[in-house]
Design a protein around this motif. Structure first.
Motif, PDB file in Angstrom:
ATOM      1  N   LEU A  81       0.824  -1.206   0.000  1.00  0.00           N
ATOM      2  CA  LEU A  81       0.000   0.000   0.000  1.00  0.00           C
ATOM      3  C   LEU A  81       0.861   1.261   0.000  1.00  0.00           C
ATOM      4  CD1 LEU A  81      -2.749  -0.926   2.639  1.00  0.00           C
ATOM      5  CD2 LEU A  81      -2.759  -1.330   0.172  1.00  0.00           C
ATOM      6  N   THR A  82       0.287   2.365  -0.487  1.00  0.00           N
ATOM      7  CA  THR A  82       0.980   3.653  -0.460  1.00  0.00           C
ATOM      8  C   THR A  82       0.949   4.252   0.942  1.00  0.00           C
ATOM      9  OG1 THR A  82      -1.065   4.792  -1.077  1.00  0.00           O
ATOM     10  CG2 THR A  82       0.464   4.201  -2.863  1.00  0.00           C
ATOM     11  N   ARG A  83      -0.090   3.943   1.690  1.00  0.00           N
ATOM     12  CA  ARG A  83      -0.250   4.465   3.064  1.00  0.00           C
ATOM     13  C   ARG A  83      -0.766   3.332   3.924  1.00  0.00           C
ATOM     14  NH1 ARG A  83      -2.209  10.158   3.557  1.00  0.00           N
ATOM     15  NH2 ARG A  83      -1.338   9.780   5.613  1.00  0.00           N
ATOM     16  N   THR A  84      -0.385   3.331   5.200  1.00  0.00           N
ATOM     17  CA  THR A  84      -0.847   2.272   6.100  1.00  0.00           C
ATOM     18  C   THR A  84      -1.439   2.839   7.392  1.00  0.00           C
ATOM     19  OG1 THR A  84       1.380   2.024   6.989  1.00  0.00           O
ATOM     20  CG2 THR A  84       0.723   0.498   5.225  1.00  0.00           C
ATOM     21  N   HIS A  85      -1.934   4.063   7.320  1.00  0.00           N
ATOM     22  CA  HIS A  85      -2.621   4.610   8.493  1.00  0.00           C
ATOM     23  C   HIS A  85      -3.949   3.868   8.645  1.00  0.00           C
ATOM     24  CE1 HIS A  85      -5.296   7.014   5.915  1.00  0.00           C
ATOM     25  NE2 HIS A  85      -4.209   7.326   5.223  1.00  0.00           N
ATOM     26  N   GLU A  86      -4.550   3.954   9.807  1.00  0.00           N
ATOM     27  CA  GLU A  86      -5.739   3.159  10.127  1.00  0.00           C
ATOM     28  C   GLU A  86      -6.881   3.338   9.119  1.00  0.00           C
ATOM     29  OE1 GLU A  86      -7.288   0.058  12.050  1.00  0.00           O
ATOM     30  OE2 GLU A  86      -5.308   0.892  12.427  1.00  0.00           O
ATOM     31  N   GLU A  87      -7.134   4.551   8.687  1.00  0.00           N
ATOM     32  CA  GLU A  87      -8.223   4.789   7.738  1.00  0.00           C
ATOM     33  C   GLU A  87      -7.936   4.120   6.388  1.00  0.00           C
ATOM     34  OE1 GLU A  87     -11.901   5.631   6.693  1.00  0.00           O
ATOM     35  OE2 GLU A  87     -11.100   6.004   8.693  1.00  0.00           O
ATOM     36  N   ALA A  88      -6.686   4.145   5.942  1.00  0.00           N
ATOM     37  CA  ALA A  88      -6.321   3.492   4.683  1.00  0.00           C
ATOM     38  C   ALA A  88      -6.533   1.984   4.786  1.00  0.00           C
ATOM     39  CB  ALA A  88      -4.868   3.794   4.328  1.00  0.00           C
ATOM     40  N   LEU A  89      -6.138   1.411   5.907  1.00  0.00           N
ATOM     41  CA  LEU A  89      -6.318  -0.022   6.110  1.00  0.00           C
ATOM     42  C   LEU A  89      -7.803  -0.390   6.117  1.00  0.00           C
ATOM     43  CD1 LEU A  89      -3.632  -0.644   8.881  1.00  0.00           C
ATOM     44  CD2 LEU A  89      -3.405  -1.005   6.407  1.00  0.00           C
ATOM     45  N   LYS A  90      -8.617   0.412   6.777  1.00  0.00           N
ATOM     46  CA  LYS A  90     -10.059   0.154   6.825  1.00  0.00           C
ATOM     47  C   LYS A  90     -10.671   0.220   5.428  1.00  0.00           C
ATOM     48  CE  LYS A  90     -10.998   1.707  11.530  1.00  0.00           C
ATOM     49  NZ  LYS A  90     -11.629   2.731  12.360  1.00  0.00           N
ATOM     50  N   GLU A  91     -10.268   1.218   4.655  1.00  0.00           N
ATOM     51  CA  GLU A  91     -10.795   1.347   3.290  1.00  0.00           C
ATOM     52  C   GLU A  91     -10.386   0.163   2.422  1.00  0.00           C
ATOM     53  OE1 GLU A  91     -10.577   5.084   1.113  1.00  0.00           O
ATOM     54  OE2 GLU A  91     -10.257   6.109   3.032  1.00  0.00           O
ATOM     55  N   PHE A  92      -9.110  -0.222   2.512  1.00  0.00           N
ATOM     56  CA  PHE A  92      -8.637  -1.365   1.739  1.00  0.00           C
ATOM     57  C   PHE A  92      -9.391  -2.625   2.150  1.00  0.00           C
ATOM     58  CE2 PHE A  92      -6.101  -5.123   1.096  1.00  0.00           C
ATOM     59  CZ  PHE A  92      -5.690  -4.991  -0.221  1.00  0.00           C
ATOM     60  N   ASN A  93      -9.493  -2.860   3.452  1.00  0.00           N
ATOM     61  CA  ASN A  93     -10.173  -4.065   3.956  1.00  0.00           C
ATOM     62  C   ASN A  93     -11.614  -4.142   3.464  1.00  0.00           C
ATOM     63  OD1 ASN A  93      -7.817  -4.608   5.335  1.00  0.00           O
ATOM     64  ND2 ASN A  93      -8.622  -4.058   7.339  1.00  0.00           N
ATOM     65  N   ALA A  94     -12.338  -3.056   3.544  1.00  0.00           N
ATOM     66  CA  ALA A  94     -13.734  -3.046   3.106  1.00  0.00           C
ATOM     67  C   ALA A  94     -13.845  -3.317   1.609  1.00  0.00           C
ATOM     68  CB  ALA A  94     -14.389  -1.708   3.458  1.00  0.00           C
ATOM     69  N   ALA A  95     -12.962  -2.727   0.828  1.00  0.00           N
ATOM     70  CA  ALA A  95     -13.024  -2.890  -0.626  1.00  0.00           C
ATOM     71  C   ALA A  95     -12.627  -4.293  -1.064  1.00  0.00           C
ATOM     72  CB  ALA A  95     -12.134  -1.843  -1.305  1.00  0.00           C
ATOM     73  N   VAL A  96     -11.597  -4.874  -0.457  1.00  0.00           N
ATOM     74  CA  VAL A  96     -11.131  -6.195  -0.885  1.00  0.00           C
ATOM     75  C   VAL A  96     -12.171  -7.273  -0.571  1.00  0.00           C
ATOM     76  CG1 VAL A  96      -9.852  -6.964   1.188  1.00  0.00           C
ATOM     77  CG2 VAL A  96      -9.032  -7.605  -1.095  1.00  0.00           C
ATOM     78  N   LYS A  97     -12.957  -7.076   0.466  1.00  0.00           N
ATOM     79  CA  LYS A  97     -14.005  -8.047   0.823  1.00  0.00           C
ATOM     80  C   LYS A  97     -15.087  -8.150  -0.250  1.00  0.00           C
ATOM     81  CE  LYS A  97     -13.454  -7.576   5.808  1.00  0.00           C
ATOM     82  NZ  LYS A  97     -14.076  -7.096   7.050  1.00  0.00           N
ATOM     83  N   LYS A  98     -15.191  -7.155  -1.101  1.00  0.00           N
ATOM     84  CA  LYS A  98     -16.223  -7.133  -2.150  1.00  0.00           C
ATOM     85  C   LYS A  98     -15.816  -7.878  -3.420  1.00  0.00           C
ATOM     86  CE  LYS A  98     -18.031  -2.745  -0.500  1.00  0.00           C
ATOM     87  NZ  LYS A  98     -18.154  -1.318  -0.767  1.00  0.00           N
ATOM     88  N   ILE A  99     -14.566  -8.296  -3.509  1.00  0.00           N
ATOM     89  CA  ILE A  99     -14.086  -8.982  -4.713  1.00  0.00           C
ATOM     90  C   ILE A  99     -14.276 -10.479  -4.521  1.00  0.00           C
ATOM     91  CG2 ILE A  99     -12.123  -9.375  -6.248  1.00  0.00           C
ATOM     92  CD1 ILE A  99     -11.005  -6.671  -5.233  1.00  0.00           C
ATOM     93  N   LYS A 100     -15.214 -11.066  -5.249  1.00  0.00           N
ATOM     94  CA  LYS A 100     -15.588 -12.472  -5.021  1.00  0.00           C
ATOM     95  C   LYS A 100     -14.444 -13.439  -5.289  1.00  0.00           C
ATOM     96  CE  LYS A 100     -17.604 -13.246  -9.535  1.00  0.00           C
ATOM     97  NZ  LYS A 100     -17.762 -14.446 -10.243  1.00  0.00           N
ATOM     98  N   GLU A 101     -13.533 -13.099  -6.175  1.00  0.00           N
ATOM     99  CA  GLU A 101     -12.420 -13.998  -6.483  1.00  0.00           C
ATOM    100  C   GLU A 101     -11.377 -14.062  -5.375  1.00  0.00           C
ATOM    101  OE1 GLU A 101     -14.187 -12.604 -10.381  1.00  0.00           O
ATOM    102  OE2 GLU A 101     -13.535 -11.596  -8.545  1.00  0.00           O
ATOM    103  N   VAL A 102     -11.389 -13.103  -4.467  1.00  0.00           N
ATOM    104  CA  VAL A 102     -10.445 -13.112  -3.346  1.00  0.00           C
ATOM    105  C   VAL A 102     -11.002 -14.044  -2.276  1.00  0.00           C
ATOM    106  CG1 VAL A 102      -9.305 -11.757  -1.545  1.00  0.00           C
ATOM    107  CG2 VAL A 102      -9.623 -10.786  -3.834  1.00  0.00           C
ATOM    108  N   GLU A 103     -10.366 -15.209  -2.136  1.00  0.00           N
ATOM    109  CA  GLU A 103     -10.800 -16.185  -1.143  1.00  0.00           C
ATOM    110  C   GLU A 103     -10.286 -15.855   0.243  1.00  0.00           C
ATOM    111  OE1 GLU A 103      -9.791 -20.212  -2.125  1.00  0.00           O
ATOM    112  OE2 GLU A 103     -11.505 -20.382  -3.475  1.00  0.00           O
ATOM    113  N   GLU A 104      -9.076 -15.316   0.310  1.00  0.00           N
ATOM    114  CA  GLU A 104      -8.465 -14.982   1.591  1.00  0.00           C
ATOM    115  C   GLU A 104      -7.685 -13.688   1.448  1.00  0.00           C
ATOM    116  OE1 GLU A 104      -6.091 -18.175   3.181  1.00  0.00           O
ATOM    117  OE2 GLU A 104      -7.576 -19.684   2.623  1.00  0.00           O
ATOM    118  N   CYS A 105      -7.642 -12.941   2.530  1.00  0.00           N
ATOM    119  CA  CYS A 105      -6.866 -11.705   2.577  1.00  0.00           C
ATOM    120  C   CYS A 105      -6.251 -11.609   3.963  1.00  0.00           C
ATOM    121  CB  CYS A 105      -7.766 -10.504   2.300  1.00  0.00           C
ATOM    122  SG  CYS A 105      -6.922  -8.915   2.496  1.00  0.00           S
TER     123      CYS A 105
END
Length: 164
Positions: A81-105
């Motif tokens: 990631l370009t940034r790893t502050h808490e808000e960036a992590l939360k945004e990434f986490n929420a978005a990656v959960k929406k990708i059906k092909e991602v089985e694990e993160c």
């Protein structure tokens, strides 16, 4: 009761045997489960229900055959990631959960920030998922892909009792 640590102090050897059997056969009847652990049906059912209600058993699901579903291409993708502050992590986490092909993160401590397990039907579909979904996730700086050649062990086996 077993008191190895505080998080497992609620379960004993009967409970552990119940869990071990259910990992191998989640469709076993309570009667057969009771027979295998050496209890009568009523106390076995009570233990089963307690294990579910206390969170030791999170649920039951069908395990599909990826080859039959034409989804046997697996890639592991490192994400920096370009940034790893808490808000960036939360945004990434929420978005990656929406990708059906991602089985694990998994968030990783190391030279990259996340490791994704991505399942698609083939490498062409993976390239589309990478280009259109993974690369456009919030704060993604770069990715690196490792393609699986053979699956030796997959999730679901991790808490199974040792095979003899």
């Amino acid at each position: 009761m077993t008191t190895n640590n505080s998080s497992n102090s609620e379960i004993d050897s009967f409970d552990r045997r119940i869990l071990d059997i259910l990992v191998e056969d989640g469709r076993i009847s309570i009667t057969d489960l009771a027979d295998r652990i050496g209890l009568s049906k009523t106390p076995c059912l009570a233990r089963f229900r307690r294990l579910v209600s206390s969170g030791y058993i999170e649920g039951f699901k069908a395990v599909l055959n990826p080859s039959k579903m034409e989804m046997d291409h697996i890639a592991f993708t490192e994400v920096k990631l370009t940034r790893t502050h808490e808000e960036a992590l939360k945004e990434f986490n929420a978005a990656v959960k929406k990708i059906k092909e991602v089985e694990e993160c998994h968030m990783i401590a190391g030279r990259f920030d996340y490791l994704l397990k991505i399942r698609t039907r083939d490498i062409r579909r993976y390239r589309i998922v990478l280009a259109e979904n993974i690369s456009s996730l919030p704060y993604v700086a770069n990715t690196s892909t490792y393609v699986t050649m053979e699956t030796v062990k997959e999730s679901g086996d991790s808490f199974a009792p040792a095979r003899k």
